[in-house]
Structures are given as structure tokens and as C-alpha cells.
Design a protein around this motif. Structure first.
Motif, PDB file in Angstrom:
ATOM      1  N   ARG A   1       0.823  -1.217   0.000  1.00  0.00           N
ATOM      2  CA  ARG A   1       0.000   0.000   0.000  1.00  0.00           C
ATOM      3  C   ARG A   1       0.856   1.265   0.000  1.00  0.00           C
ATOM      4  NH1 ARG A   1      -2.996  -3.200   3.563  1.00  0.00           N
ATOM      5  NH2 ARG A   1      -2.223  -2.057   5.377  1.00  0.00           N
ATOM      6  N   VAL A   2       1.951   1.255   0.737  1.00  0.00           N
ATOM      7  CA  VAL A   2       2.849   2.418   0.746  1.00  0.00           C
ATOM      8  C   VAL A   2       3.347   2.688  -0.671  1.00  0.00           C
ATOM      9  CG1 VAL A   2       5.129   3.239   1.487  1.00  0.00           C
ATOM     10  CG2 VAL A   2       3.573   2.217   3.157  1.00  0.00           C
ATOM     11  N   HIS A   3       3.779   1.651  -1.354  1.00  0.00           N
ATOM     12  CA  HIS A   3       4.286   1.811  -2.710  1.00  0.00           C
ATOM     13  C   HIS A   3       3.194   2.322  -3.656  1.00  0.00           C
ATOM     14  CE1 HIS A   3       7.645  -0.366  -1.044  1.00  0.00           C
ATOM     15  NE2 HIS A   3       8.345  -0.056  -2.131  1.00  0.00           N
ATOM     16  N   GLU A   4       1.991   1.819  -3.478  1.00  0.00           N
ATOM     17  CA  GLU A   4       0.873   2.282  -4.307  1.00  0.00           C
ATOM     18  C   GLU A   4       0.578   3.758  -4.068  1.00  0.00           C
ATOM     19  OE1 GLU A   4      -2.369  -0.333  -3.388  1.00  0.00           O
ATOM     20  OE2 GLU A   4      -1.551  -1.962  -4.597  1.00  0.00           O
ATOM     21  N   LYS A   5       0.613   4.187  -2.796  1.00  0.00           N
ATOM     22  CA  LYS A   5       0.299   5.582  -2.453  1.00  0.00           C
ATOM     23  C   LYS A   5       1.247   6.572  -3.110  1.00  0.00           C
ATOM     24  CE  LYS A   5      -2.210   5.268   1.846  1.00  0.00           C
ATOM     25  NZ  LYS A   5      -2.436   5.906   3.129  1.00  0.00           N
ATOM     26  N   VAL A   6       2.510   6.181  -3.249  1.00  0.00           N
ATOM     27  CA  VAL A   6       3.491   7.102  -3.820  1.00  0.00           C
ATOM     28  C   VAL A   6       3.836   6.741  -5.267  1.00  0.00           C
ATOM     29  CG1 VAL A   6       4.453   7.793  -1.596  1.00  0.00           C
ATOM     30  CG2 VAL A   6       5.459   5.857  -2.825  1.00  0.00           C
ATOM     31  N   ASP A   7       3.067   5.821  -5.835  1.00  0.00           N
ATOM     32  CA  ASP A   7       3.249   5.388  -7.229  1.00  0.00           C
ATOM     33  C   ASP A   7       4.682   4.939  -7.477  1.00  0.00           C
ATOM     34  OD1 ASP A   7       2.325   4.819  -9.799  1.00  0.00           O
ATOM     35  OD2 ASP A   7       2.872   6.808 -10.544  1.00  0.00           O
ATOM     36  N   LEU A   8       5.181   4.092  -6.587  1.00  0.00           N
ATOM     37  CA  LEU A   8       6.549   3.584  -6.687  1.00  0.00           C
ATOM     38  C   LEU A   8       6.524   2.106  -7.074  1.00  0.00           C
ATOM     39  CD1 LEU A   8       9.612   3.919  -6.282  1.00  0.00           C
ATOM     40  CD2 LEU A   8       9.265   3.354  -3.864  1.00  0.00           C
ATOM     41  N   PRO A   9       6.918   1.790  -8.311  1.00  0.00           N
ATOM     42  CA  PRO A   9       6.995   0.382  -8.688  1.00  0.00           C
ATOM     43  C   PRO A   9       8.170  -0.287  -7.977  1.00  0.00           C
ATOM     44  CG  PRO A   9       7.827   1.759 -10.466  1.00  0.00           C
ATOM     45  CD  PRO A   9       7.328   2.683  -9.383  1.00  0.00           C
ATOM     46  N   TYR A  10       8.158  -1.588  -7.933  1.00  0.00           N
ATOM     47  CA  TYR A  10       9.217  -2.343  -7.257  1.00  0.00           C
ATOM     48  C   TYR A  10       9.450  -3.634  -8.017  1.00  0.00           C
ATOM     49  CZ  TYR A  10       4.934  -4.381  -5.479  1.00  0.00           C
ATOM     50  OH  TYR A  10       3.683  -4.935  -5.400  1.00  0.00           O
ATOM     51  N   ASP A  11      10.628  -4.204  -7.813  1.00  0.00           N
ATOM     52  CA  ASP A  11      10.924  -5.514  -8.389  1.00  0.00           C
ATOM     53  C   ASP A  11      10.430  -6.608  -7.464  1.00  0.00           C
ATOM     54  OD1 ASP A  11      12.298  -4.703 -10.792  1.00  0.00           O
ATOM     55  OD2 ASP A  11      13.920  -4.042  -9.485  1.00  0.00           O
ATOM     56  N   THR A  12      10.780  -6.472  -6.195  1.00  0.00           N
ATOM     57  CA  THR A  12      10.375  -7.465  -5.207  1.00  0.00           C
ATOM     58  C   THR A  12      10.076  -6.793  -3.882  1.00  0.00           C
ATOM     59  OG1 THR A  12      12.650  -7.864  -4.483  1.00  0.00           O
ATOM     60  CG2 THR A  12      11.815  -9.309  -6.214  1.00  0.00           C
ATOM     61  N   ILE A  13       9.186  -7.399  -3.137  1.00  0.00           N
ATOM     62  CA  ILE A  13       8.992  -7.085  -1.721  1.00  0.00           C
ATOM     63  C   ILE A  13       8.929  -8.439  -1.039  1.00  0.00           C
ATOM     64  CG2 ILE A  13       7.483  -6.130   0.060  1.00  0.00           C
ATOM     65  CD1 ILE A  13       6.455  -4.116  -1.994  1.00  0.00           C
ATOM     66  N   VAL A  14       9.894  -8.705  -0.183  1.00  0.00           N
ATOM     67  CA  VAL A  14       9.956 -10.010   0.473  1.00  0.00           C
ATOM     68  C   VAL A  14      10.099  -9.846   1.980  1.00  0.00           C
ATOM     69  CG1 VAL A  14      10.924 -11.203  -1.539  1.00  0.00           C
ATOM     70  CG2 VAL A  14      12.453 -10.224   0.156  1.00  0.00           C
ATOM     71  N   GLU A  15       9.515 -10.780   2.698  1.00  0.00           N
ATOM     72  CA  GLU A  15       9.708 -10.822   4.142  1.00  0.00           C
ATOM     73  C   GLU A  15      11.085 -11.415   4.399  1.00  0.00           C
ATOM     74  OE1 GLU A  15       7.791 -12.717   8.205  1.00  0.00           O
ATOM     75  OE2 GLU A  15       6.580 -12.698   6.375  1.00  0.00           O
ATOM     76  N   VAL A  16      11.828 -10.802   5.306  1.00  0.00           N
ATOM     77  CA  VAL A  16      13.185 -11.261   5.617  1.00  0.00           C
ATOM     78  C   VAL A  16      13.349 -11.415   7.120  1.00  0.00           C
ATOM     79  CG1 VAL A  16      14.225 -10.232   3.563  1.00  0.00           C
ATOM     80  CG2 VAL A  16      14.099  -8.893   5.651  1.00  0.00           C
ATOM     81  N   ASP A  17      14.301 -12.244   7.484  1.00  0.00           N
ATOM     82  CA  ASP A  17      14.709 -12.384   8.877  1.00  0.00           C
ATOM     83  C   ASP A  17      16.001 -11.612   9.056  1.00  0.00           C
ATOM     84  OD1 ASP A  17      12.660 -14.160   9.685  1.00  0.00           O
ATOM     85  OD2 ASP A  17      13.730 -15.813   8.750  1.00  0.00           O
ATOM     86  N   SER A  18      16.222 -11.104  10.231  1.00  0.00           N
ATOM     87  CA  SER A  18      17.476 -10.421  10.521  1.00  0.00           C
ATOM     88  C   SER A  18      18.416 -11.394  11.218  1.00  0.00           C
ATOM     89  CB  SER A  18      17.241  -9.209  11.423  1.00  0.00           C
ATOM     90  OG  SER A  18      16.573  -8.214  10.717  1.00  0.00           O
ATOM     91  N   ILE A  19      19.659 -11.366  10.802  1.00  0.00           N
ATOM     92  CA  ILE A  19      20.692 -12.181  11.444  1.00  0.00           C
ATOM     93  C   ILE A  19      21.736 -11.214  11.955  1.00  0.00           C
ATOM     94  CG2 ILE A  19      22.466 -13.935  11.104  1.00  0.00           C
ATOM     95  CD1 ILE A  19      20.690 -15.071   8.856  1.00  0.00           C
ATOM     96  N   TYR A  20      22.051 -11.354  13.203  1.00  0.00           N
ATOM     97  CA  TYR A  20      23.022 -10.468  13.820  1.00  0.00           C
ATOM     98  C   TYR A  20      24.344 -11.204  13.973  1.00  0.00           C
ATOM     99  CZ  TYR A  20      18.854  -7.818  14.806  1.00  0.00           C
ATOM    100  OH  TYR A  20      17.681  -7.121  14.662  1.00  0.00           O
ATOM    101  N   PRO A  21      25.457 -10.488  13.952  1.00  0.00           N
ATOM    102  CA  PRO A  21      26.749 -11.152  14.144  1.00  0.00           C
ATOM    103  C   PRO A  21      26.789 -11.881  15.486  1.00  0.00           C
ATOM    104  CG  PRO A  21      27.027  -8.857  13.494  1.00  0.00           C
ATOM    105  CD  PRO A  21      25.580  -9.058  13.781  1.00  0.00           C
ATOM    106  N   LEU A  22      27.345 -13.055  15.441  1.00  0.00           N
ATOM    107  CA  LEU A  22      27.489 -13.831  16.686  1.00  0.00           C
ATOM    108  C   LEU A  22      28.714 -13.353  17.434  1.00  0.00           C
ATOM    109  CD1 LEU A  22      26.755 -17.372  15.253  1.00  0.00           C
ATOM    110  CD2 LEU A  22      25.193 -15.906  16.516  1.00  0.00           C
ATOM    111  N   GLU A  23      28.591 -13.311  18.747  1.00  0.00           N
ATOM    112  CA  GLU A  23      29.763 -12.960  19.558  1.00  0.00           C
ATOM    113  C   GLU A  23      30.622 -14.186  19.740  1.00  0.00           C
ATOM    114  OE1 GLU A  23      29.034 -10.786  23.118  1.00  0.00           O
ATOM    115  OE2 GLU A  23      27.326  -9.752  22.245  1.00  0.00           O
ATOM    116  N   LYS A  24      31.917 -13.974  19.747  1.00  0.00           N
ATOM    117  CA  LYS A  24      32.844 -15.110  19.927  1.00  0.00           C
ATOM    118  C   LYS A  24      33.242 -15.249  21.352  1.00  0.00           C
ATOM    119  CE  LYS A  24      34.636 -14.879  15.322  1.00  0.00           C
ATOM    120  NZ  LYS A  24      35.761 -14.809  14.475  1.00  0.00           N
TER     121      LYS A  24
END
Length: 91
Positions: free
Chosen positions: A68-91
Motif C-alpha cells: 500500500r505504501v508503494h501504491e500511495k506514492v506510485d513507486l513500482p518495485y521488483d520485489t517485496i519479500v519478508e526477511v529475517d534479521s541475522i546479527y553477528p554472533l559474539e565469539k
């Protein structure tokens, strides 16, 4: 809330080729307003203007809110995907 990444590429017509920095700044203001209206949090936008590409990292309740945000501002896109965040592991 979930994380979403959307991509834009001028080669695909989803990023305005040759956009100036001031026009990009003005456009982002409209994008940020649409995000606020739809309950989307714009976390970070990476723009490679010389390459004609943009990568946007958002947080939203669902993918439809990002659409909906993209539609409101008339911004086409190639992809919109749900992603997980991975944080650096501490050693």
C-alpha cells in the motif's frame, strides 16, 4: 511486526533513472508520510544512484501494508519479500 526488503532497479523501470539527490530527498518525504499512514517503519533505504538501484528495509505488520505504501506514492518495485534479521554472533 515483521521485516521486509524491497528492491528497485532502473533497468526494470522500478527506479527513476538519473533522479537528482534533491528530487530523491523530496520523494522520500512522501514515502515516509505514506509509511506513517500505513503503520510501516522505514528502517533504512540504501540507494546506489549511479547504478540506478535502491534497497529499502522496512518493518510492518504484513506485506500488504508495504504494498500500500508503494501504491500511495506510485513507486513500482521488483520485489517485496519478508526477511529475517541475522546479527553477528559474539565469539
Amino acid at each position: 511486526m515483521k521485516y521486509f526488503m524491497d528492491t528497485h532497479d532502473s533497468k526494470n523501470g522500478t527506479f527513476p533513472e538519473g533522479i537528482s539527490q534533491s528530487d530523491l530527498d523530496a520523494f522520500y518525504q512522501a514515502y515516509a508520510k505514506a509509511c506513517l499512514e500505513e503503520g510501516v517503519v522505514s528502517i533504512k533505504t540504501h540507494v546506489a544512484n549511479d547504478e540506478g538501484k535502491a534497497y529499502c528495509f522496512n518493518m510492518a505488520k504484513d506485506k500488504e501494508a508495504v504494498f500500500r505504501v508503494h501504491e500511495k506514492v506510485d513507486l513500482p518495485y521488483d520485489t517485496i519479500v519478508e526477511v529475517d534479521s541475522i546479527y553477528p554472533l559474539e565469539k
